[in-house]
Scaffold this active site. Structure first.
Site, PDB file in Angstrom:
ATOM      1  N   TYR A   1       0.924  -1.196   0.065  1.00  0.00           N
ATOM      2  CA  TYR A   1       0.048  -0.121   0.068  1.00  0.00           C
ATOM      3  C   TYR A   1       0.700   1.194   0.073  1.00  0.00           C
ATOM      4  O   TYR A   1       1.903   1.371   0.475  1.00  0.00           O
ATOM      5  CB  TYR A   1      -0.879  -0.003   1.114  1.00  0.00           C
ATOM      6  CG  TYR A   1      -1.824   1.268   1.346  1.00  0.00           C
ATOM      7  CD1 TYR A   1      -1.593   2.223   2.574  1.00  0.00           C
ATOM      8  CD2 TYR A   1      -2.764   1.649   0.495  1.00  0.00           C
ATOM      9  CE1 TYR A   1      -2.325   3.249   2.439  1.00  0.00           C
ATOM     10  CE2 TYR A   1      -3.616   2.664   0.661  1.00  0.00           C
ATOM     11  CZ  TYR A   1      -3.405   3.538   1.788  1.00  0.00           C
ATOM     12  OH  TYR A   1      -4.057   4.556   1.978  1.00  0.00           O
TER      13      TYR A   1
ATOM     14  N   ASP B   1       9.440   3.056  -0.989  1.00  0.00           N
ATOM     15  CA  ASP B   1       8.349   3.585  -0.033  1.00  0.00           C
ATOM     16  C   ASP B   1       8.702   3.260   1.339  1.00  0.00           C
ATOM     17  O   ASP B   1       8.112   2.339   1.938  1.00  0.00           O
ATOM     18  CB  ASP B   1       6.819   3.105  -0.622  1.00  0.00           C
ATOM     19  CG  ASP B   1       5.949   3.820   0.424  1.00  0.00           C
ATOM     20  OD1 ASP B   1       4.659   3.315   0.380  1.00  0.00           O
ATOM     21  OD2 ASP B   1       6.168   4.496   1.202  1.00  0.00           O
TER      22      ASP B   1
ATOM     23  N   LYS C   1       5.094   9.340   8.290  1.00  0.00           N
ATOM     24  CA  LYS C   1       5.044   8.720   9.790  1.00  0.00           C
ATOM     25  C   LYS C   1       6.050   9.440  10.640  1.00  0.00           C
ATOM     26  O   LYS C   1       6.083  10.566  11.294  1.00  0.00           O
ATOM     27  CB  LYS C   1       4.893   7.263   9.677  1.00  0.00           C
ATOM     28  CG  LYS C   1       3.837   6.955   8.996  1.00  0.00           C
ATOM     29  CD  LYS C   1       3.890   5.160   8.808  1.00  0.00           C
ATOM     30  CE  LYS C   1       2.893   4.860   8.101  1.00  0.00           C
ATOM     31  NZ  LYS C   1       1.362   4.669   8.353  1.00  0.00           N
TER      32      LYS C   1
HETATM   33  P1  KE4 Z   1      -0.485   8.354   4.518  1.00  0.00           P
HETATM   34  O1  KE4 Z   1      -1.070   9.122   3.490  1.00  0.00           O
HETATM   35  O2  KE4 Z   1      -1.542   7.750   5.357  1.00  0.00           O
HETATM   36  O3  KE4 Z   1       0.394   9.391   5.640  1.00  0.00           O
HETATM   37  O4  KE4 Z   1       0.548   7.473   4.062  1.00  0.00           O
HETATM   38  C1  KE4 Z   1       0.143   6.508   3.223  1.00  0.00           C
HETATM   39  C2  KE4 Z   1       1.177   5.322   3.113  1.00  0.00           C
HETATM   40  C3  KE4 Z   1       2.071   5.305   2.269  1.00  0.00           C
HETATM   41  N1  KE4 Z   1       3.121   4.167   2.267  1.00  0.00           N
HETATM   42  C4  KE4 Z   1       3.159   3.243   3.305  1.00  0.00           C
HETATM   43  C5  KE4 Z   1       4.242   1.979   3.254  1.00  0.00           C
HETATM   44  C6  KE4 Z   1       2.006   3.348   4.267  1.00  0.00           C
HETATM   45  O5  KE4 Z   1       2.103   2.248   5.206  1.00  0.00           O
HETATM   46  C7  KE4 Z   1       1.045   4.191   4.132  1.00  0.00           C
HETATM   47  C8  KE4 Z   1      -0.122   4.417   5.223  1.00  0.00           C
HETATM   48  N2  KE4 Z   1       0.035   3.255   6.245  1.00  0.00           N
HETATM   49  C9  KE4 Z   1      -1.288   3.168   6.852  1.00  0.00           C
HETATM   50  C10 KE4 Z   1      -1.279   1.946   7.864  1.00  0.00           C
HETATM   51  N3  KE4 Z   1      -1.014   0.677   7.113  1.00  0.00           N
HETATM   52  C11 KE4 Z   1      -1.816   4.402   7.461  1.00  0.00           C
HETATM   53  C12 KE4 Z   1      -3.050   3.993   8.424  1.00  0.00           C
HETATM   54  C13 KE4 Z   1      -4.285   4.471   7.860  1.00  0.00           C
HETATM   55  O6  KE4 Z   1      -4.418   4.533   6.440  1.00  0.00           O
HETATM   56  O7  KE4 Z   1      -5.316   5.030   8.585  1.00  0.00           O
END
Ligand code: KE4
Length: 427
Positions: free
Chosen positions: A144, A239, A267
């Site tokens: 993701y 990523d 993060k």
């Molecule tokens: P954000 O747009 O949520 O800040 O980041 C997206 C993203 C991009 N790349 C990786 C590897 C990620 O894990 C994420 C977001 N992770 C999720 C949890 N698996 C955030 C939690 C959520 O979606 O509420």
């Protein structure tokens, strides 16, 4: 634990927010029951609206590597906020942040700050397409990278077919330049480059997957990916939104000795505030407006308060922190495994550093096909068992749990004991 207040809050929230939440995974749909609403977090603990205290294994999905409400981070935010919350103009603090990132990630010669991991990944792909003048991008099933249209695709039938939308609202035209491969499949990667190497703008990959649950890279997988990209003029994008500053101060690329063309961060680098970044080789990043023809912008990009939180976090990423995180992870991995063995329930524990997942799976989880065969029902029951014992674990089989500098070895033993009891109740 009673959940009456949370349940009432969720009902009220659901009238104004889809699913009562501002991000889907928080809604507990994968594990059932009603999400718990929290009022406060400190160190390794969360304090619910119902008056219960939970040992936190999510850490806001990664940012809270120091523990919640870290004193130095909060102090930096309070101090900087009194000088203004957002200028919409450049500040020296943003230069300091970019210089600190370049020192931790030598592959990031230039970067651009944004406000979320989604923005970072979406922008990195646009820059890679602008730099290569190619359209095709490649991702891996189960990984993701945020919710940009081109990344919300799932594999068509068979390997290396063009993706089909994995969400309503994503047009087929947005998805049909995205190819999807099985994670860790080096042969499929080689075959793709053989067949289409000259068409590929970029490959984006989680260097350690968190979004299937914790899935480590197979030996040589990432190295081969980066080499093939370089050989075919494609941009390799790690990523590291989740792994960055989590697996080492310099992320997975430091841990594994990699040098990708581009990296996405998020993060941890924002310390809990909305701050992310993308960057890489200067010749690639010079494509970005106003220097080059690839447009990308953001009102709150490089926000002074968020950058202050990020810098105060980066200041605390010491060798001692990672030694502690490794000790915590090893202790928890051992404890969870013993509980599984004692219960006789099929399952595996997979961990890299302070990212860990207990899979209800017969064997190792190396890709989405393996992950998809996990027993979701058993996971949901086990999750409920942990919750009843005051342990707040990610509410999905396909997420990684995160540990922090505020956790102790005793906390790990407490989680293992709660898991062992929850597993016994499943027999
Ligand atoms: P954000 O747009 O949520 O800040 O980041 C997206 C993203 C991009 N790349 C990786 C590897 C990620 O894990 C994420 C977001 N992770 C999720 C949890 N698996 C955030 C939690 C959520 O979606 O509420």
């Amino acid at each position: 634990m009673n959940e009456n207040v949370s349940r009432a809050l969720h009902e009220r929230a659901s009238r104004r927010l889809p699913g009562g939440v501002n991000s889907p995974v928080r809604a507990f749909r994968a594990v059932g029951g009603s999400p718990i609403f929290f009022e406060k977090a400190r160190g390794a603990f969360l304090f619910s609206a119902d008056g219960d205290t939970y040992l936190d294994c999510i850490g806001s999905w990664g940012p809270a590597i120091l523990g919640h409400a870290n004193e130095r981070v909060v102090e930096a935010v309070q101090r900087v906020a009194t000088d203004g919350l957002s200028f919409g103009a450049p500040t020296e603090r943003e230069i300091v942040f970019a210089e600190r990132i370049a020192a931790l990630y030598p592959s990031i010669e230039m970067m651009r700050a944004v406000s979320s991991g989604t923005e970072a990944c979406m922008s990195a792909l646009r820059v890679a397409r602008g730099f290569t003048r190619r359209d095709v991008i490649v991702k891996f099933e189960g990984c993701y990278h945020g919710h940009a249209d081109a990344l919300l695709v799932k594999a068509g039938s068979g390997a290396a077919t063009f993706g089909v939308p994995d969400s309503a609202g994503v047009s087929s035209s947005a998805a049909n330049n995205t190819l999807t491969l099985p994670y860790n499949d080096i042969e499929a990667l080689r075959a793709l480059f053989e067949a289409r190497g000259k068409d590929i703008a970029a490959i984006i990959v989680e260097p350690v997957v968190g979004n299937m649950g914790c899935v480590p890279p197979a030996p040589g997988f990432l190295e081969t990916l980066i080499e093939l990209c370089a050989a075919h003029g494609a941009v390799s994008i790690l990523d590291e939104v989740m792994t960055g500053c989590r697996l080492a101060p310099g992320g997975a690329q430091q841990r594994f000795g990699l040098k990708p063309a581009m990296t996405c961060l998020g993060k941890v680098v924002g310390g809990g505030l909305p701050l992310a970044a993308y960057g890489g080789r200067a010749e690639i990043m010079q494509q970005v407006a106003p220097l080059g023809p690839v447009y990308q912008a953001g009102t709150l990009s490089g926000n002074p308060v968020a950058v202050a939180a990020g810098l105060a976090t980066l200041d605390q990423l010491t060798p001692a922190l990672y030694e502690h995180l490794e000790a915590l992870g090893a202790r928890l991995e051992d404890g969870l495994r013993r509980g599984l063995e004692a219960s006789g329930i099929p399952g595996v524990v997979q961990r890299v550093g302070s990212m860990i997942t207990l899979f209800f799976s017969e064997g190792p989880v190396r890709n989405w096909g393996d992950a998809d065969r996990c027993d979701r029902k058993r996971f949901a029951s086990w999750h409920r068992g942990l919750l009843e014992r005051g342990v707040y674990w990610p509410p999905s089989q396909f997420e990684a749990a995160f540990l922090s500098g505020a956790h102790t070895l005793d906390d790990m033993d407490r989680i293992s004991a709660a898991s062992a009891e929850a597993l016994q109740a499943l027999r």
